[in-house]
Write a protein that holds these residues in place. Structure first.
Motif, PDB file in Angstrom:
ATOM      1  N   SER A   4       1.239  -1.113  -0.422  1.00 32.34           N
ATOM      2  CA  SER A   4       0.197   0.080  -0.157  1.00 32.34           C
ATOM      3  C   SER A   4       0.799   1.151   0.025  1.00 32.34           C
ATOM      4  N   ALA A   5       2.019   0.898   0.605  1.00 34.24           N
ATOM      5  CA  ALA A   5       2.570   2.497   1.067  1.00 34.24           C
ATOM      6  C   ALA A   5       3.455   2.538  -1.018  1.00 34.24           C
ATOM      7  N   ILE A   6       3.789   1.314  -0.945  1.00 32.85           N
ATOM      8  CA  ILE A   6       4.165   1.787  -2.787  1.00 32.85           C
ATOM      9  C   ILE A   6       3.559   2.148  -2.828  1.00 32.85           C
ATOM     10  N   GLN A   7       2.550   1.508  -3.419  1.00 35.72           N
ATOM     11  CA  GLN A   7       1.052   1.828  -4.040  1.00 35.72           C
ATOM     12  C   GLN A   7       1.072   3.626  -4.326  1.00 35.72           C
ATOM     13  N   LYS A   8       1.057   3.458  -2.450  1.00 39.47           N
ATOM     14  CA  LYS A   8       0.802   4.953  -2.482  1.00 39.47           C
ATOM     15  C   LYS A   8       1.679   6.461  -3.220  1.00 39.47           C
ATOM     16  N   ILE A   9       3.136   6.033  -2.563  1.00 42.37           N
ATOM     17  CA  ILE A   9       4.107   6.252  -3.648  1.00 42.37           C
ATOM     18  C   ILE A   9       4.121   6.281  -5.587  1.00 42.37           C
ATOM     19  N   THR A  10       3.793   5.920  -5.799  1.00 44.30           N
ATOM     20  CA  THR A  10       3.816   5.240  -7.148  1.00 44.30           C
ATOM     21  C   THR A  10       1.959   6.671  -7.742  1.00 44.30           C
ATOM     22  N   GLU A  11       1.154   5.804  -7.415  1.00 45.50           N
ATOM     23  CA  GLU A  11       0.156   7.276  -7.510  1.00 45.50           C
ATOM     24  C   GLU A  11       0.465   8.681  -7.149  1.00 45.50           C
ATOM     25  N   ASP A  12       1.403   8.626  -6.414  1.00 44.74           N
ATOM     26  CA  ASP A  12       2.045   9.895  -5.825  1.00 44.74           C
ATOM     27  C   ASP A  12       2.342  11.082  -6.844  1.00 44.74           C
ATOM     28  N   LEU A  13       3.521  10.262  -7.363  1.00 43.71           N
ATOM     29  CA  LEU A  13       4.858  10.709  -8.083  1.00 43.71           C
ATOM     30  C   LEU A  13       4.504  10.472  -9.572  1.00 43.71           C
ATOM     31  N   LEU A 166       4.046   1.959 -17.514  1.00 43.79           N
ATOM     32  CA  LEU A 166       3.832   0.847 -18.449  1.00 43.79           C
ATOM     33  C   LEU A 166       2.885   0.132 -17.366  1.00 43.79           C
ATOM     34  N   ARG A 167       2.616   0.150 -16.551  1.00 45.67           N
ATOM     35  CA  ARG A 167       1.585  -0.902 -16.089  1.00 45.67           C
ATOM     36  C   ARG A 167       0.682  -0.097 -15.427  1.00 45.67           C
ATOM     37  N   PHE A 168       0.367   1.354 -15.748  1.00 41.97           N
ATOM     38  CA  PHE A 168      -0.340   2.138 -15.757  1.00 41.97           C
ATOM     39  C   PHE A 168      -1.452   2.663 -16.957  1.00 41.97           C
ATOM     40  N   LYS A 169      -1.615   1.283 -17.641  1.00 37.02           N
ATOM     41  CA  LYS A 169      -2.061   1.826 -19.106  1.00 37.02           C
ATOM     42  C   LYS A 169      -3.716   2.502 -19.265  1.00 37.02           C
ATOM     43  N   ILE A 419       8.345  13.611 -12.486  1.00 40.68           N
ATOM     44  CA  ILE A 419       9.310  14.521 -12.116  1.00 40.68           C
ATOM     45  C   ILE A 419      10.149  13.851 -10.675  1.00 40.68           C
ATOM     46  N   ILE A 420       9.182  13.454 -10.220  1.00 42.08           N
ATOM     47  CA  ILE A 420      10.147  13.196  -8.857  1.00 42.08           C
ATOM     48  C   ILE A 420      10.177  11.139  -9.388  1.00 42.08           C
ATOM     49  N   PRO A 421      11.650  10.514  -9.270  1.00 42.93           N
ATOM     50  CA  PRO A 421      12.076   8.986  -9.500  1.00 42.93           C
ATOM     51  C   PRO A 421      11.818   8.279  -8.991  1.00 42.93           C
ATOM     52  N   ILE A 422       9.957   8.030  -9.354  1.00 44.56           N
ATOM     53  CA  ILE A 422       9.575   6.543  -8.576  1.00 44.56           C
ATOM     54  C   ILE A 422      10.216   5.500  -7.899  1.00 44.56           C
TER      55      ILE A 422
END
Lengths: 435, 292
Positions: A4-13, A166-169, A419-422
């Motif tokens: 969930s934390a990874i998901q959150k960072i990814t979603e944010d960035l 690419l995972r977020f088609k 703009i921030i490296p995920i």
């Protein structure tokens, strides 16, 4: 680290679509670019006579803009290379911002040189008639090299993020999805790929430092190898590099604030980042101030007859308002703001960064133009108007258009790529949790 | 007493009025142009005149350009004696070669008068000046032991006669001006009309064959004007021209940069670009690993 934390960072960035403000901003920059392009078309059809440049001032705001762009591009090496090599992990969220500023600035530095040449086909002559002994050729070579290194330094750390994109088609359109696939579909995050990528980034970080130093030293030599009041200085290389680091760091703080507030990145670009960048900016401003004192105090103490007009023009004459404005806004006021802890909060730091950028542009103008108006051997029989320079609307439009163009590249990049490296953010967060 | 004071006041008013009138009149008047002319005879062949125009402006004598002047031979400024017209340059000088058409008038007498007349304009009135010239020439001889003899000859009815007491200079022509052949600045002709000078400028660079040009000249002489005569002498050091055109220097043309610069520059460029090509190769490698 939890999913969930990874998901959150990814979603944010993940890159976000332009909102209303974003669209207005892009439209505004596009209009400025179009006006600049129209002015350039006029210059192409009528010649350089549409500019205010004449026999005395043959380098006006185009070359000032060029020096400014070259200076600001140096930030790529500061943030990405210097801080990376010194294991300053806090700088990770800023690396891509710094690199895209470097790439966009160096792109427009090249373009503005072609604009200054008048006829663009003259650029071709530079290659077929260029002499290795000329600093202009060194500049062409080193700018090309620096551009290429900056692109690679932008690209390598982007590879893992492209795989994430690419995972977020469903969150992207077809063309962007194709672009992500074209650029990074082969990245599988295998240990071998990671090893190669890390080694490449390390090599680039080491390589970019001497090249970055060269690019600005050579640009300073364009002036310093010419025997003219104000340019005839052995201090110029260091003077230019310190100034370039300053304006680059200022630009990063401005970009940090804008991206932070616009994309809600408060968790990633924190007060601590502003605090640290603020301290760096104070150090760089003091360093640049020191070089300015050297650059002006020593000649002013001697006050050679041949340099008197030039120096007095800067201190108390025609250029005095711009000179003191540049000194205050690029160095003194930012130092006063940022030396205070409260001054290193996001908003005051942003204001200080903005002042540095604006003041630095005028500083470049002062390096280029007043010297040209005070040659050792004044020309005879030239019209009085040749002895003064004020840019025409075409020059302003082209210069502003080029600045808008550089910002447009950064804006569009931030729309397409994170703009921030995920990946790096996730990896570093994981490491911190383990520790 | 009272009557006297009235007279004094009246006189003062009258004086003031006159002064004011003169001042106004002066303001409206044209300025005085100072015109003069000089005669030149170069190598006993080329003869020309130069008109000079000057004017006192703000306490300084300044040359006046763009003044049209007409030159006449003899004291008569009739159109039949017109030699030609010229316009003064920035130095206030207007030269005119004496044309071949003036020969018939020229040969009539050993003395000659030239008249120069400036054309009137908005600032200056027409002005006239003249110069009288006695025909003279210089003769130069050199010996193998680097001695120079110059003789001044004047045309008299019977022919060319040596002239005593004429000041002249003997020098070597250089790019930036004339260089005296020795320590003596000026020589004066003796009763034979001659002077003798020693050449003391050994090792002075000459042309490709070591030739120098000697020049003897009489300048601004009231009687003879300006006379010069030149002679080529092999007394200089031979100049060996070394072409730098194909040498590798920092200021040479394209492709002729110094070897050290080429080595340095190409090594740096080579090393950096080899690294970059290697890194592009690494991208390819990453790609291959990903596809596998």
């Amino acid at each position: 680290m939890k999913d969930s934390a990874i998901q959150k960072i990814t979603e944010d960035l993940l890159p976000q679509k332009f909102g209303k403000q974003g669209k207005i901003w892009v439209a505004f920059l596009s209009v400025l670019c179009i006006i600049g392009f129209i002015a350039y078309c006029r210059q192409l059809s009528k010649g350089l006579v549409v500019t205010g440049m004449r026999d005395y001032v043959s380098w006006g705001i185009y070359i000032s803009n060029f020096v400014f762009f070259v200076a600001i591009s140096l930030v790529g090496s500061l943030i990405t290379a210097v801080l990376r090599l010194t294991n300053a992990e806090w700088s990770t969220p800023l690396t891509r911002i710094a690199e895209i500023i470097a790439v966009s600035a160096i792109t427009f530095a090249s373009l503005i040189i072609i604009v200054d040449m008048g006829r663009p086909d003259r650029f071709y002559n530079l290659f077929i008639h260029g002499r290795l002994q000329s600093p202009i050729i060194w500049d062409v070579i080193v700018i090309t090299t620096y551009f290429f290194i900056s692109l690679l330094l932008l690209y390598f750390p982007l590879l893992p993020d492209l795989q994430i994109l690419l995972r977020f088609k469903e969150r992207t359109n077809k063309r962007l999805y194709w672009l992500y696939g074209f650029l990074g579909s082969f990245w599988k995050d295998t240990p071998q790929q990671i090893k190669i990528s890390r080694r490449a980034v390390n090599i680039l970080s080491i390589t970019i430092i001497p090249v970055a130093f060269s690019i600005h030293t050579v640009t300073s030599w364009l002036f310093a190898t010419t025997y003219r009041p104000g340019w005839d200085s052995t201090n110029f290389g260091a003077y230019f590099i310190s100034g370039a680091f300053l304006v680059g760091a200022g630009a990063v703080i401005v970009a940090m604030y804008v991206f932070r507030s616009h994309y809600n990145l408060e968790r990633y670009i924190t007060y601590s980042h502003f605090d640290k960048m603020g301290k760096i900016l104070v150090m760089l401003a003091l360093l640049y101030l020191y070089f300015n004192v050297n650059e002006f105090l020593v000649p002013a103490f001697k006050m050679k007859k041949s340099e008197e007009d030039h120096l007095m023009g800067l201190f108390t004459g025609e250029f005095a308002p711009v000179f003191w404005f540049a000194i205050c806004t690029a160095m003194i006021i930012p130092i006063l703001i940022l030396v205070n802890r409260k001054g290193r909060r996001p908003l005051p730091a942003f204001i200080a960064g903005l002042l540095v950028v604006v003041g630095s542009w005028f500083k470049r103008y002062l390096i280029v133009t007043p010297t040209l108006l005070h040659p050792f051997l004044p020309m005879h029989d030239v019209p009085e108007s040749y002895k003064h320079y004020f840019p025409t609307w075409e020059e302003w439009a082209i210069a502003i258009g080029s600045l808008a163009g550089a910002m447009l590249i950064i804006t569009i990049f931030a729309r397409i790529f994170p703009i921030i490296p995920i990946h790096e953010t996730i990896t570093e967060t994981e490491q911190h949790e383990k520790e | 007493m009272k009557k006297n004071s009235y007279k004094s006041i009246l006189l003062a008013v009258l004086l003031l009025g006159m002064m004011a009138t003169v001042a106004i009149a002066q303001d409206g008047d044209k300025k005085d142009l100072m015109l003069s002319t000089s005669y030149f005879n170069s190598n006993n062949q080329t003869q020309y005149l130069v008109a000079h125009t000057k004017c006192k402006i703000d306490g300084k004598f300044l040359p006046i350009p763009a003044i049209e002047v007409s030159f006449y031979i003899t004291n008569d400024s009739a159109e039949s004696h017109l030699l030609g017209k010229a316009v003064t340059n920035d130095k206030g000088e207007a030269p005119l070669m004496i044309p071949a058409s003036a020969q018939s008038e020229w040969v009539k007498s050993a003395k000659q008068t030239f008249v120069v007349v400036s054309k009137a304009n908005k600032v200056f009135d027409q002005t006239k000046a003249s110069t009288d010239v006695v025909k003279a020439k210089l003769k130069i001889d050199t010996t193998a032991d680097k001695k120079i003899n110059v003789m001044v000859l004047e045309l008299k009815d019977t022919g060319w006669t040596p002239v005593k007491g004429v000041d002249l200079k003997v020098a070597i022509k250089r790019m930036g001006g004339d260089l005296n052949v020795g320590e003596t600045q000026t020589y004066t002709t003796d009763s034979t009309g001659s002077i003798s000078a020693d050449f003391k400028r050994d090792s002075l660079p000459g042309d490709l064959n070591g030739n120098l040009t000697l020049i003897a000249k009489v300048e601004d002489n009231d009687t003879y004007g300006n006379l010069t005569v030149e002679e080529l002498v092999p007394w200089g050091a031979k100049m060996e021209y070394v072409s730098r055109f194909d040498r590798r220097t920092l200021f040479a043309r394209r492709g002729h940069s110094p070897i050290w610069l080429e080595l340095l520059a190409y090594s740096i460029i080579g090393v950096v670009w080899i690294i970059l090509v290697y890194l592009v190769g690494q991208i390819r490698k990453i790609k291959t690993l990903g596809i596998e």
